[in-house]
Design a protein around this motif. Structure first.
Motif, short mmCIF file in Angstrom:
data_model
loop_
_atom_site.label_atom_id
_atom_site.label_comp_id
_atom_site.label_asym_id
_atom_site.label_seq_id
_atom_site.Cartn_x
_atom_site.Cartn_y
_atom_site.Cartn_z
N VAL A 49 0.82 -1.22 0.00
CA VAL A 49 0.00 0.00 0.00
C VAL A 49 0.85 1.27 0.00
CG1 VAL A 49 -1.80 1.31 1.21
CG2 VAL A 49 -1.85 -1.20 1.25
N GLY A 50 0.64 2.07 -1.03
CA GLY A 50 1.18 3.43 -1.07
C GLY A 50 0.02 4.39 -0.84
N ALA A 86 0.74 13.57 6.41
CA ALA A 86 1.47 12.30 6.22
C ALA A 86 2.08 11.84 7.55
CB ALA A 86 2.55 12.48 5.17
N LEU A 87 2.62 12.78 8.31
CA LEU A 87 3.23 12.40 9.59
C LEU A 87 2.16 11.89 10.56
CD1 LEU A 87 5.77 15.34 10.09
CD2 LEU A 87 6.28 13.00 9.36
N ALA A 88 1.00 12.52 10.52
CA ALA A 88 -0.10 12.07 11.40
C ALA A 88 -0.53 10.66 11.00
CB ALA A 88 -1.28 13.04 11.31
N MET A 89 -0.62 10.41 9.71
CA MET A 89 -1.04 9.07 9.25
C MET A 89 0.05 8.05 9.56
SD MET A 89 -3.21 7.06 8.01
CE MET A 89 -4.54 7.81 7.08
N GLN A 90 1.30 8.43 9.43
CA GLN A 90 2.38 7.51 9.77
C GLN A 90 2.26 7.08 11.24
OE1 GLN A 90 6.43 9.15 9.98
NE2 GLN A 90 7.20 7.23 9.15
N ASP A 91 2.03 8.05 12.07
CA ASP A 91 1.91 7.75 13.50
C ASP A 91 0.75 6.79 13.75
OD1 ASP A 91 0.85 8.71 16.44
OD2 ASP A 91 3.03 8.79 16.23
N ARG A 101 6.76 4.44 6.07
CA ARG A 101 7.74 5.46 5.70
C ARG A 101 7.03 6.62 5.03
NH1 ARG A 101 9.99 2.39 8.45
NH2 ARG A 101 11.95 1.30 8.10
N VAL A 102 7.43 7.82 5.41
CA VAL A 102 6.96 9.01 4.69
C VAL A 102 8.09 9.42 3.75
CG1 VAL A 102 6.26 11.43 4.88
CG2 VAL A 102 5.48 9.77 6.59
N ARG A 128 6.09 -2.39 4.05
CA ARG A 128 5.89 -1.10 4.73
C ARG A 128 4.88 -0.28 3.95
NH1 ARG A 128 12.34 -0.70 4.66
NH2 ARG A 128 12.70 -2.03 6.46
N ALA A 129 4.01 0.41 4.68
CA ALA A 129 3.15 1.38 4.01
C ALA A 129 4.03 2.57 3.66
CB ALA A 129 2.02 1.80 4.94
N VAL A 130 3.84 3.12 2.48
CA VAL A 130 4.64 4.29 2.07
C VAL A 130 3.70 5.46 1.81
CG1 VAL A 130 6.22 5.22 0.34
CG2 VAL A 130 6.43 2.83 1.04
N ILE A 131 3.94 6.55 2.52
CA ILE A 131 3.12 7.74 2.32
C ILE A 131 3.93 8.74 1.51
CG2 ILE A 131 1.74 9.53 3.40
CD1 ILE A 131 1.72 7.82 5.97
N PHE A 132 3.43 9.07 0.33
CA PHE A 132 4.11 10.00 -0.55
C PHE A 132 3.63 11.41 -0.21
CE2 PHE A 132 3.73 5.96 -2.84
CZ PHE A 132 5.08 5.70 -3.07
#
Ligand code: UDP
Length: 244
Positions: A49-50, A86-91, A101-102, A128-132
């Motif tokens: 998932v990206g 993105a940081l909020a979703m990573q957390d 990873r962001v 790993r989920a990757v948030i672009f």
């Protein structure tokens, strides 16, 4: 036992507004948590998932420009807003146990990684989920375009655009009770009819690179899991005959 997924790798586009829940701006922690659980569940059955998350819950460039700010500066602010989301979703994802990873299109590497395509693919392969984050890194674009771009770059099987309705309609179903629902359509139909699907740049990228796009309401509990297991949910946009 859950059914095996029909997609190997997906790119999910969430608008910033999706994170607001019923608030008028900002981030609703309960919405983030619910999304994180659903995303983690599809990762667990083997889907890579990206994510691309917008910034409209914090700053939208065009709005700031209309208020008198320089447009390019406004867009830089908008891109930074996407980094906050993105940081909020990573957390939220890491709190449910999903390594994440962001990767930012703007260099901000004390906060997150730079976007490097090969590294992004490696993260995805490792589950790993990757948030672009930071959109395309350029002003005058949107995070819809960033989502199409990243989906194509990382060779996703499907781009999913999350909306508040079930898919694409001929008119806004909340305003027009006669609006008809499309379960299938081509990119050219969406472009010709100027339907509110994604911006034209994003649609043209998908069309020219044959990236399938699914527009759906992922805020309906369990919908994304059913989709990745092969259920026909929302509206499917692709090239060629829409009925095929
Ligand atoms: N933005 C930009 N370049 C990009 C992506 C986004 O300049 O490649 C800026 C633009 O100002 C935009 C804001 O970031 O309004 C937030 O993104 P968007 O409006 O796409 O967020 P969403 O509507 O999905 O929440």
């Amino acid at each position: 036992m859950s059914n095996p997924p029909v997609y190997r790798r997906i790119l999910l586009k969430l608008s910033g507004e999706a994170l607001m829940g019923s608030q008028s701006s900002g981030i609703d922690a309960s919405v983030l948590q619910r999304l994180a659980v659903e995303i983690d569940e599809i990762c667990k059955i083997g889907v890579q998932v990206g994510l691309v998350i917008g910034g409209g819950n914090i700053v939208r460039g065009a709005t700031k420009a209309a208020e008198g700010l320089d447009r390019v500066t406004s867009d830089h602010m908008g891109m930074l807003a996407t980094v906050i989301n993105a940081l909020a979703m990573q957390d939220a994802l890491e709190q449910v146990g999903r390594p994440t990873r962001v990767m930012s299109a703007l260099k901000i590497n004390q906060v997150c990684e730079d976007y490097i395509r090969r590294r992004a693919v490696r993260h995805l392969e490792k589950g790993r989920a990757v948030i672009f984050a930071a959109g395309t890194g350029n002003p005058f674009f949107t995070t819809d375009s960033a989502a199409s771009l990243r989906a194509i770059e990382v060779d996703a099987d499907l781009l999913i655009k999350a909306t508040k309705v079930d898919g694409v309609y001929s008119a806004d179903p909340k305003k027009d009770p006669d609006a008809s629902f499309y379960s299938r359509m081509t990119f050219d139909q969406a472009l010709d009819q100027r339907l509110d699907v994604m911006d034209a740049t994003a649609l043209v990228l998908c069309r020219d690179h044959a990236m399938q796009l699914r527009v759906m309401n992922i805020f309906e509990a369990g919908a994304i899991m059913r989709l990745v297991q092969g259920e026909d949910i929302g509206t499917l946009l692709q090239n060629g005959n829409p009925e095929a």
